[in-house]
Design a protein around this motif. Structure first.
Motif, short mmCIF file in Angstrom:
data_model
loop_
_atom_site.label_atom_id
_atom_site.label_comp_id
_atom_site.label_asym_id
_atom_site.label_seq_id
_atom_site.Cartn_x
_atom_site.Cartn_y
_atom_site.Cartn_z
N UNK A 89 63.70 6.34 3.41
CA UNK A 89 63.89 6.65 4.81
C UNK A 89 64.00 8.16 5.02
N UNK A 90 63.61 8.61 6.20
CA UNK A 90 63.71 10.02 6.53
C UNK A 90 65.18 10.47 6.52
N UNK A 91 66.07 9.62 6.97
CA UNK A 91 67.49 9.97 6.99
C UNK A 91 68.05 10.16 5.58
N UNK A 92 67.48 9.47 4.60
CA UNK A 92 67.92 9.65 3.21
C UNK A 92 67.60 11.05 2.72
N UNK A 93 66.40 11.53 3.01
CA UNK A 93 66.01 12.87 2.58
C UNK A 93 66.80 13.95 3.31
N UNK A 94 67.29 13.63 4.50
CA UNK A 94 68.05 14.60 5.29
C UNK A 94 69.56 14.40 5.19
N UNK A 95 70.01 13.65 4.22
CA UNK A 95 71.43 13.28 4.16
C UNK A 95 72.33 14.51 4.07
N UNK A 96 71.96 15.47 3.21
CA UNK A 96 72.74 16.70 3.09
C UNK A 96 71.91 17.85 3.64
N UNK A 124 57.88 16.99 -11.45
CA UNK A 124 57.87 15.80 -12.29
C UNK A 124 58.71 14.72 -11.61
N UNK A 125 58.12 13.55 -11.43
CA UNK A 125 58.80 12.48 -10.72
C UNK A 125 59.58 11.53 -11.62
N UNK A 126 59.73 11.86 -12.91
CA UNK A 126 60.40 10.95 -13.84
C UNK A 126 61.85 10.67 -13.43
N UNK A 127 62.52 11.67 -12.88
CA UNK A 127 63.94 11.51 -12.52
C UNK A 127 64.17 11.59 -11.01
N UNK A 128 63.12 11.54 -10.24
CA UNK A 128 63.31 11.62 -8.79
C UNK A 128 63.96 10.35 -8.24
N UNK A 129 63.75 9.22 -8.92
CA UNK A 129 64.42 8.00 -8.49
C UNK A 129 65.93 8.12 -8.56
N UNK A 130 66.45 8.83 -9.58
CA UNK A 130 67.89 9.06 -9.66
C UNK A 130 68.37 9.95 -8.53
N UNK A 131 67.53 10.90 -8.12
CA UNK A 131 67.87 11.75 -6.98
C UNK A 131 68.01 10.91 -5.72
N UNK A 132 67.05 10.01 -5.49
CA UNK A 132 67.09 9.15 -4.30
C UNK A 132 68.28 8.20 -4.34
N UNK A 133 68.60 7.66 -5.52
CA UNK A 133 69.73 6.74 -5.62
C UNK A 133 71.04 7.42 -5.25
N UNK A 134 71.17 8.70 -5.61
CA UNK A 134 72.38 9.42 -5.22
C UNK A 134 72.39 9.67 -3.72
N UNK A 135 71.24 10.03 -3.14
CA UNK A 135 71.18 10.28 -1.71
C UNK A 135 71.43 8.99 -0.92
N UNK A 136 71.06 7.86 -1.48
CA UNK A 136 71.24 6.59 -0.78
C UNK A 136 72.69 6.09 -0.85
N UNK A 137 73.22 6.03 -2.08
CA UNK A 137 74.51 5.37 -2.27
C UNK A 137 75.51 6.19 -3.10
N UNK A 138 75.15 7.43 -3.47
CA UNK A 138 76.05 8.22 -4.30
C UNK A 138 76.07 7.79 -5.74
N UNK A 139 75.05 7.05 -6.19
CA UNK A 139 75.00 6.54 -7.56
C UNK A 139 74.59 7.64 -8.52
N UNK A 140 75.28 7.72 -9.66
CA UNK A 140 74.98 8.71 -10.70
C UNK A 140 74.13 8.09 -11.79
N UNK A 141 73.32 8.91 -12.47
CA UNK A 141 72.45 8.38 -13.53
C UNK A 141 73.24 8.05 -14.78
#
Length: 313
Positions: A89-96, A124-141
């Motif tokens: 979502x656009x709001x996820x990318x704009x969270x901070x 490199x997109x290998x760890x971008x999913x972890x970036x999104x997970x933190x922006x979504x729910x504050x989840x750490x890798x």
């Protein structure tokens, strides 16, 4: 004279020339000046009263063309991060607000798209999913990806994620370790010397490994013999002249120390080996004795000497 001249021009059939007249304008009277001031009329002012024609500002038009209108984004964003696809979502990318992602998708900047219309980020997109997970729910890798995600968080300038990662292992241990290494003079330079010397010796000898002698000592003053223990106990009270009697360089390739911290020699040896391993260099070390340099009277250096074996392949 004038009459005879006119008669002669008439008999000859020529036109009588007209007399020249000189007109002299005198200064206007005070009454005329007052009338002109009240009417606002100035003789010969008609040319200046014509409306001015505006001159186009070419620079203004050129500067306006460089300002694009803010881009409108859809609520769901399709991303291509270095060839790996994500949807969020656009709001996820704009969270901070103070992050690169928020700035990129603020509408003020141009973002390229791939052939399918996805917004492209050249990373490199290998760890971008972890970036999104933190922006979504504050989840750490998980722990094995903490360092890699930390590097990506630095690139995207995500401050809350950086703070959270630095309070977890292994980054917490890295902070403590770095605090120790900051007390050690010339640590990074000595590490580079080890690599360079080992590489030159391996090439010269055409060998798979190279050996170096490294001195690692925590205390600045040497160990005193049993005959004079009192001298060593007063090492912090020695004068400059006495201290110079013990100054020397051990006959080794690289020397580490001294330092003032709880960490001991074995902690430093672990740092050296692990930092070389981070660079893909295998290093083994063992103590091969002490420096037997004679200093004064019955005092010898006694600093421990370690042999490092650097294996290149």
């Amino acid at each position: 004279m004038a009459t005879s001249r006119v008669r002669r021009f008439a008999q000859e059939g020529r036109t009588v020339p007209q007399p020249r007249v000189m007109v002299v304008f005198s200064a206007a009277s005070d009454t005329e000046k007052e009338e002109d001031a009240m009417s606002g009329a100035i003789p010969g002012d008609e040319e200046y009263r014509k409306p001015a024609i505006p001159v186009p500002n070419l620079n203004l038009g050129r500067s306006l063309r460089t300002l694009d209108a803010p881009e409108e984004f859809p609520e769901v964003i399709a991303l291509n991060v270095g060839g790996t696809y994500f949807t969020t979502r656009l709001s996820t990318l704009r969270r901070f607000e103070d992050t690169m992602l928020a700035a990129m998708f603020s509408g003020r900047h141009y973002i390229p798209r791939d052939a399918e219309g996805r917004y492209f980020i050249d990373r490199d997109g290998a760890n971008f999913g972890d970036i999104l997970n933190f922006l979504r729910e504050g989840e750490l890798p998980p722990r094995d990806r903490v360092r890699a995600v930390h590097r990506e968080a630095q690139y995207y300038a995500i401050g809350p994620l950086l703070e959270s990662l630095e309070d977890t292992q292994p980054l917490t241990g890295e902070k403590v370790r770095q605090a120790f290494l900051d007390l050690l003079p010339n640590y990074k330079e000595n590490l580079e010397h080890i690599v360079e010397i080992a590489k030159i010796r391996a090439i010269q000898r055409k060998a798979r490994f190279a050996k170096l002698k490294i001195c690692v000592y925590k205390e600045e003053m040497p160990i005193t013999p049993y005959e004079r223990p009192l001298f060593n106990s007063l090492r912090f009270e020695r004068s400059e002249s006495e201290a110079k009697l013990f100054e020397h360089q051990c006959e080794v390739d690289v020397s580490f120390g001294p330092w003032e911290a709880v960490a001991d020699v074995y902690d430093l040896l672990h740092c050296i080996v692990s930092d070389l391993a981070e660079r893909g260099i295998t290093a083994d070390q063992q103590c091969i004795g002490v420096c037997d340099k004679h200093l004064i009277n019955h005092y010898y250096c006694k600093r421990p000497i370690y042999e490092f074996k650097i294996t290149w392949w």
